[in-house]
Design a protein around this motif. Structure first.
Motif, PDB file in Angstrom:
ATOM      1  N   LEU B 208       0.829  -1.208   0.000  1.00  0.00           N
ATOM      2  CA  LEU B 208       0.000   0.000   0.000  1.00  0.00           C
ATOM      3  C   LEU B 208       0.862   1.256   0.000  1.00  0.00           C
ATOM      4  O   LEU B 208       0.576   2.219  -0.711  1.00  0.00           O
ATOM      5  CB  LEU B 208      -0.949  -0.010   1.203  1.00  0.00           C
ATOM      6  N   ASP B 209       1.951   1.236   0.780  1.00  0.00           N
ATOM      7  CA  ASP B 209       2.879   2.375   0.792  1.00  0.00           C
ATOM      8  C   ASP B 209       3.431   2.631  -0.599  1.00  0.00           C
ATOM      9  O   ASP B 209       3.507   3.769  -1.064  1.00  0.00           O
ATOM     10  CB  ASP B 209       4.057   2.091   1.730  1.00  0.00           C
ATOM     11  N   LEU B 210       3.838   1.522  -1.238  1.00  0.00           N
ATOM     12  CA  LEU B 210       4.423   1.630  -2.573  1.00  0.00           C
ATOM     13  C   LEU B 210       3.418   2.232  -3.551  1.00  0.00           C
ATOM     14  O   LEU B 210       3.738   3.148  -4.315  1.00  0.00           O
ATOM     15  CB  LEU B 210       4.855   0.238  -3.044  1.00  0.00           C
ATOM     16  N   LEU B 211       2.188   1.725  -3.490  1.00  0.00           N
ATOM     17  CA  LEU B 211       1.143   2.241  -4.368  1.00  0.00           C
ATOM     18  C   LEU B 211       0.935   3.735  -4.151  1.00  0.00           C
ATOM     19  O   LEU B 211       0.846   4.506  -5.096  1.00  0.00           O
ATOM     20  CB  LEU B 211      -0.176   1.524  -4.074  1.00  0.00           C
ATOM     21  N   ARG B 212       0.881   4.127  -2.876  1.00  0.00           N
ATOM     22  CA  ARG B 212       0.631   5.533  -2.560  1.00  0.00           C
ATOM     23  C   ARG B 212       1.783   6.415  -3.052  1.00  0.00           C
ATOM     24  O   ARG B 212       1.566   7.435  -3.673  1.00  0.00           O
ATOM     25  CB  ARG B 212       0.414   5.702  -1.057  1.00  0.00           C
ATOM     26  N   ASP B 213       3.012   5.953  -2.785  1.00  0.00           N
ATOM     27  CA  ASP B 213       4.179   6.756  -3.185  1.00  0.00           C
ATOM     28  C   ASP B 213       4.228   6.949  -4.697  1.00  0.00           C
ATOM     29  O   ASP B 213       4.399   8.060  -5.190  1.00  0.00           O
ATOM     30  CB  ASP B 213       5.471   6.073  -2.736  1.00  0.00           C
ATOM     31  N   LEU B 214       4.091   5.834  -5.433  1.00  0.00           N
ATOM     32  CA  LEU B 214       4.231   5.926  -6.885  1.00  0.00           C
ATOM     33  C   LEU B 214       3.083   6.709  -7.507  1.00  0.00           C
ATOM     34  O   LEU B 214       3.290   7.493  -8.432  1.00  0.00           O
ATOM     35  CB  LEU B 214       4.305   4.525  -7.510  1.00  0.00           C
ATOM     36  N   SER B 215       1.865   6.512  -6.982  1.00  0.00           N
ATOM     37  CA  SER B 215       0.745   7.224  -7.593  1.00  0.00           C
ATOM     38  C   SER B 215       0.861   8.722  -7.326  1.00  0.00           C
ATOM     39  O   SER B 215       0.523   9.540  -8.173  1.00  0.00           O
ATOM     40  CB  SER B 215      -0.585   6.670  -7.098  1.00  0.00           C
ATOM     41  N   ARG B 216       1.387   9.083  -6.159  1.00  0.00           N
ATOM     42  CA  ARG B 216       1.590  10.514  -5.881  1.00  0.00           C
ATOM     43  C   ARG B 216       2.653  11.085  -6.795  1.00  0.00           C
ATOM     44  O   ARG B 216       2.511  12.146  -7.365  1.00  0.00           O
ATOM     45  CB  ARG B 216       2.021  10.715  -4.435  1.00  0.00           C
ATOM     46  N   ARG B 217       3.746  10.325  -6.928  1.00  0.00           N
ATOM     47  CA  ARG B 217       4.880  10.802  -7.712  1.00  0.00           C
ATOM     48  C   ARG B 217       4.491  11.008  -9.175  1.00  0.00           C
ATOM     49  O   ARG B 217       4.900  11.962  -9.811  1.00  0.00           O
ATOM     50  CB  ARG B 217       6.017   9.778  -7.607  1.00  0.00           C
TER      51      ARG B 217
END
Lengths: 349, 343
Positions: B208-217
Motif C-alpha cells: 500500500l505504501d508503494l502504491l501511494r508513493d508511486l501514484s503521488r509521484r
C-alpha cells in the motif's frame, strides 16, 4: 527506490538459472536408464520370435528335392539347432562358430535370406520411414494445434462442433481402409496422385522434388489423420483450461490484443502438457507406419519388418524391433527435454 | 434519472474529473437467470486522487472495475451506461483503441498477483512486454527500462531478479511486479482490485505504501477496491460503498467514518471491532445479501434494514431510492433522508 528495501523474508531464491550442464547430465542419465529397457526389449521380443509358430529353415527349404539331412546341415549352419537360451546369448554376445560378433559389438546378425547385415538393410530404409513419420507428425501437430486452439477460442460454436465430429471420425477410421479408399479416389478415379512408391523411377535416376511430394502426400496424410484428431482434442482441452487463467485477463489488461493473448500467452502454456503426448505420438506413428508403408508400397522400415516377420527372418525382425525401440526411447527423451525447455517450473534433474 | 445535478458529488474548486461512470449496468446471462452484478453505478474519480470502492464479496466491485476496462468476458456483458475517461467514451471506443489505452493510460492490478503473471515468461519479459507494446521500444531497450522499473518498485537486485519466473516469487514480490507493469507508462488511472487481500499482513502495508508513493509521484489517480475498511481509512480520499450491485453511499472518507448515513454503511462501521472496547459479540447486519438474479423491488437493503422497521417506512420495499446529495460531496441512496410521498 520507493517503498523501502525488501525484508529478508522476501529475498531472492538462487535456483533460477538453468545450467546447460544440467541438461547434459540429465540426457546422459536417461541414456544409461535406457540400457535396461533395451535389454528387456531384447528378451521379450527374442522369446516372442522363437515362440511364434513357423520355422525359417522349413520356409527356406520348401523344395521336394531337399533331404532331411541337408536341411539339418542348414539348420546347424544357421545355429538354429541350439536351445532358445543359447541362441539368445549368441545373438547378444556373439559367437565365432555362428559368425556373429553379437549385439553388444553392434552386430545385429545377417538376414537369413539376403545374407546381408540386417542393420545395413534397415539403415537403408530408415530415411524413408523418418520422412513419412516426420511429415505425418508435422501435419498432425500443425493442423491439430490450429484446430485445437481455434475451437477452444470459439468453443460452443459451429466450428467447435464440426471439429468434434471430425475428431471422432478421424479416430474411428481404420488406417488401412482410409488408405485404400484414398488410393481408389485420388489415384485410380481422379488420377491426381500416384498409387504408391516413394518416387517415380526413371532411367536417369533423377529425383524431382514435386514428384516426391506427390508420392508423400497421401500416405503422410493417412498416417497423420488419427493424430490430427487426437492432438486437436488434446490441445482444445488444454487451451480451455488456460483461457480461464488469471494471466490471460492480466495480459489483456496490459493492452495485448486478444489474438496475441491467445497465441503468445495462451498457446505457450497449453503446449506444456501437450508436449508430453509427443513421445507416445512418435511411437504410435512408427507402428502406424508399418501398415501405411505396406498399403502405399512405401519403401520404409515398416514394410521390411512385416516381410521379415512373414519369412521368419529372425535377425532382421530383431533388428527392426531394436531400431524401433531406440527411436521410441529417443522420442520420449526428446519430449521430456522439450518439456523442461517450455516450462520454467520444470527442472531436468 | 441521470440529471446533470447528479454530478454534484464534485466539491467546489475540485480538480478535473478523470473518470466518470454513469448508470453502468453489467449483467451475466447464466443458465439460472440474469445476474445483475452491477446495476446502475454512478461515480467519478478526480485527477490524482485515491478513490475507494468498498463492499462485501459479490457486491459488484470487481465487475465494475472490469467493466470500466471492458474486460468482462462472456456470459457477462455491459448492457447500459457510460464510462467517460479523459473525455473519451470508453464503451463506444473501437477495440484497437481500447487496446492502446489499456496498460498505457489506464491499468489494473488484481487480487492474485502470482496467478496474474504468466508462468512461462520471466518477470522482466512481462514488464518489458508492456513497454514494447505501447512505447514501441526494441527488446533490449525495453529490458533495460523494465529492470529500472523493477528497481523502482523495490527490488534491490533488479538486474538479476528480472530473469526470475513468477513461481520463484513470493506474493508480495509478484504484486510489486504487477505494480511495475501497471505503472510502467505512468497511466492517469490505476484500478487496484483488492491488491493486498491475498498477502500477509506485514507485506500489505508495504504494498500500500508503494502504491501511494508511486501514484503521488506520477500523479496517477487510483481506484482502490477493497472490503477492508481499515485500508480505506488509511489510503483513500473519497469512498463509495457498494451493496448488491449499486452504490449506496459516497462521501469523503472522514465524513463517512464520522457520520455514516446509509444503514448499510452504519452496519459496516458497527461490525468493526474497536481497540480497547470489550464486547461479547460484534454487531452484525441481520440477514444476507440478496440473490442478484431475483432482486427485491425497492431498496436492495430493505429486507435487512433496522431503521426502516423502526421508522415504519413502506416506500423502501416498493421504490428504489436514487443516490442523492445530503450535504456537499456526501451522497446516499436511502429513503430515510429523501423526500417521498408515502404510498
Amino acid at each position: 527506490m520507493v517503498g523501502g528495501v525488501l525484508p529478508p523474508t522476501e529475498t531472492s531464491n538462487p535456483t533460477w538459472t538453468v545450467e546447460f550442464a544440467d541438461v547434459r547430465t540429465y540426457v546422459a542419465r536417461r541414456l544409461l536408464q535406457a540400457i535396461p529397457t533395451l535389454l528387456g526389449v531384447t528378451i521379450f521380443s527374442f522369446a516372442l520370435t522363437r515362440l511364434a509358430p513357423g520355422d525359417p529353415v522349413q520356409l527356406m527349404t520348401f523344395d521336394p528335392k531337399m533331404t532331411v539331412k541337408s536341411r539339418e546341415i542348414l539348420r546347424h549352419q544357421l545355429c538354429l539347432d541350439r536351445t532358445t537360451v543359447e541362441q539368445y546369448f549368441i545373438w547378444l554376445l556373439g559367437s565365432q562358430e555362428c559368425n556373429t560378433r553379437g549385439l553388444i559389438r553392434g552386430d545385429f546378425g545377417d538376414s537369413l535370406y539376403d545374407k546381408r547385415p540386417a542393420l545395413d538393410m534397415i539403415l537403408e530404409r530408415v530415411p524413408a520411414t523418418l520422412e513419412l513419420t516426420g511429415t505425418a507428425l508435422l501435419i498432425g501437430i500443425l493442423i491439430g494445434l490450429g484446430i485445437g486452439i481455434y475451437s477452444a477460442a470459439k468453443h460452443g460454436t459451429l466450428f467447435d462442433s464440426l471439429s468434434r465430429i471430425f475428431a471422432v471420425i478421424g479416430q474411428a477410421i481404420p488406417t488401412f481402409w482410409l488408405g485404400l479408399i484414398m488410393i481408389l479416389v485420388f489415384a485410380v478415379i481422379l488420377r491426381w496422385l500416384p498409387v504408391g512408391g516413394r518416387y517415380t523411377l526413371s532411367i536417369e535416376g533423377t529425383k524431382n522434388f514435386f514428384d516426391h511430394l506427390k508420392h508423400l502426400m497421401m500416405p503422410a496424410f493417412v498416417l497423420a489423420l488419427f493424430w490430427i484428431a487426437i492432438l486437436s482434442r488434446y490441445m482444445r482441452t488444454e487451451m480451455l483450461e488456460v483461457i480461464r487463467q488469471d494471466y490471460m485477463r492480466a495480459a489483456r489488461a496490459k493492452g495485448v490484443p486478444k489474438r496475441k493473448v491467445y497465441f503468445r500467452h495462451g498457446a505457450r502454456n497449453a503446449l506444456i502438457p501437450f508436449i508430453t503426448i509427443l513421445g507416445p505420438a512418435i511411437a504410435g506413428l512408427l507402428s502406424g507406419a508399418v501398415i501405411v508403408e505396406r498399403i502405399f508400397s512405401w519403401p520404409g522400415m515398416g514394410r521390411l519388418a512385416i516381410d521379415a516377420v512373414f519369412q521368419r527372418d529372425f535377425p532382421l525382425v530383431m533388428a527392426t524391433v531394436m531400431i524401433g525401440a531406440v527411436l521410441v526411447i529417443g522420442g520420449n527423451l526428446l519430449s521430456d527435454i522439450l518439456y523442461g525447455a517450455v516450462d520454467p517450473r520444470i527442472r531436468l534433474n | 434519472m441521470d440529471t446533470p445535478a447528479r454530478l454534484s458529488d464534485e466539491g467546489e474548486g475540485a480538480p478535473r474529473t478523470i473518470l466518470d461512470v454513469r448508470g453502468l449496468k453489467t449483467y451475466f446471462y447464466t443458465d439460472d437467470g440474469v445476474v445483475k452484478a452491477v446495476d446502475g453505478v454512478d461515480f467519478s474519480v478526480r485527477e490524482g486522487e485515491v478513490f475507494g470502492l468498498v463492499g462485501e464479496s459479490g457486491c459488484g466491485k470487481s465487475v465494475t472495475a472490469l467493466s470500466i476496462l471492458r474486460l468482462v468476458d462472456s456470459p457477462g456483458e455491459t448492457v447500459d451506461g457510460t464510462v467517460t475517461f479523459d473525455g473519451e467514451s470508453l464503451l463506444e471506443l473501437p477495440e484497437d483503441d481500447m487496446n492502446k489505452l489499456r496498460g498505457s493510460r489506464m491499468s489494473i492490478i488484481f487480487q492474485q498477483p502470482i496467478s496474474s503473471l504468466n508462468p512461462v515468461f520471466s518477470v522482466g519479459d512481462q514488464v518489458a512486454e508492456v513497454l514494447q507494446l505501447h512505447e514501441g521500444l526494441g527488446k533490449d531497450e525495453a529490458w533495460i527500462k523494465a529492470v529500472d522499473l523493477l528497481d523502482q518498485v523495490g527490488f534491490p537486485d533488479a538486474e538479476s531478479r528480472a530473469n526470475a519466473f513468477p513461481h520463484e516469487m513470493s506474493g508480495g514480490q509478484a504484486q510489486r511486479v504487477m505494480i511495475a507493469i501497471a505503472l510502467a507508462l505512468k497511466p492517469s488511472l490505476l484500478i487496484a482490485d483488492e491488491p493486498t487481500t491475498a498477502l500477509d499482513v506485514t507485506i500489505q502495508a508495504q504494498i500500500l505504501d508503494l502504491l501511494r508513493d508511486l501514484s503521488r509521484r506520477w500523479k496517477t489517480a487510483v481506484i482502490l477496491i477493497t472490503h477492508d475498511l481499515g485500508v480505506i481509512a488509511e489510503m483513500v480520499d473519497r469512498v463509495a460503498v457498494m451493496y448488491a450491485g449499486r452504490i449506496v453511499e459516497l462521501s469523503n472518507v472522514r465524513e463517512l467514518f464520522k457520520t455514516p448515513k446509509h444503514p448499510y454503511t452504519v452496519g459496516l462501521m458497527e461490525s468493526i471491532p474497536v481497540l480497547g472496547q470489550v464486547k461479547d459479540r460484534l454487531n452484525v447486519i441481520p440477514g444476507s445479501v440478496p440473490n442478484l438474479i431475483n432482486l427485491p423491488p425497492g431498496c436492495r437493503f430493505a429486507p435487512r434494514c433496522r431503521p426502516r422497521v423502526e421508522n415504519g417506512l413502506e416506500i423502501c420495499i416498493q421504490v428504489e431510492p436514487d443516490l442523492e446529495p445530503l450535504a456537499a460531496g456526501h451522497l446516499a441512496s436511502c429513503w430515510l433522508y429523501q423526500d417521498h410521498d408515502e404510498v
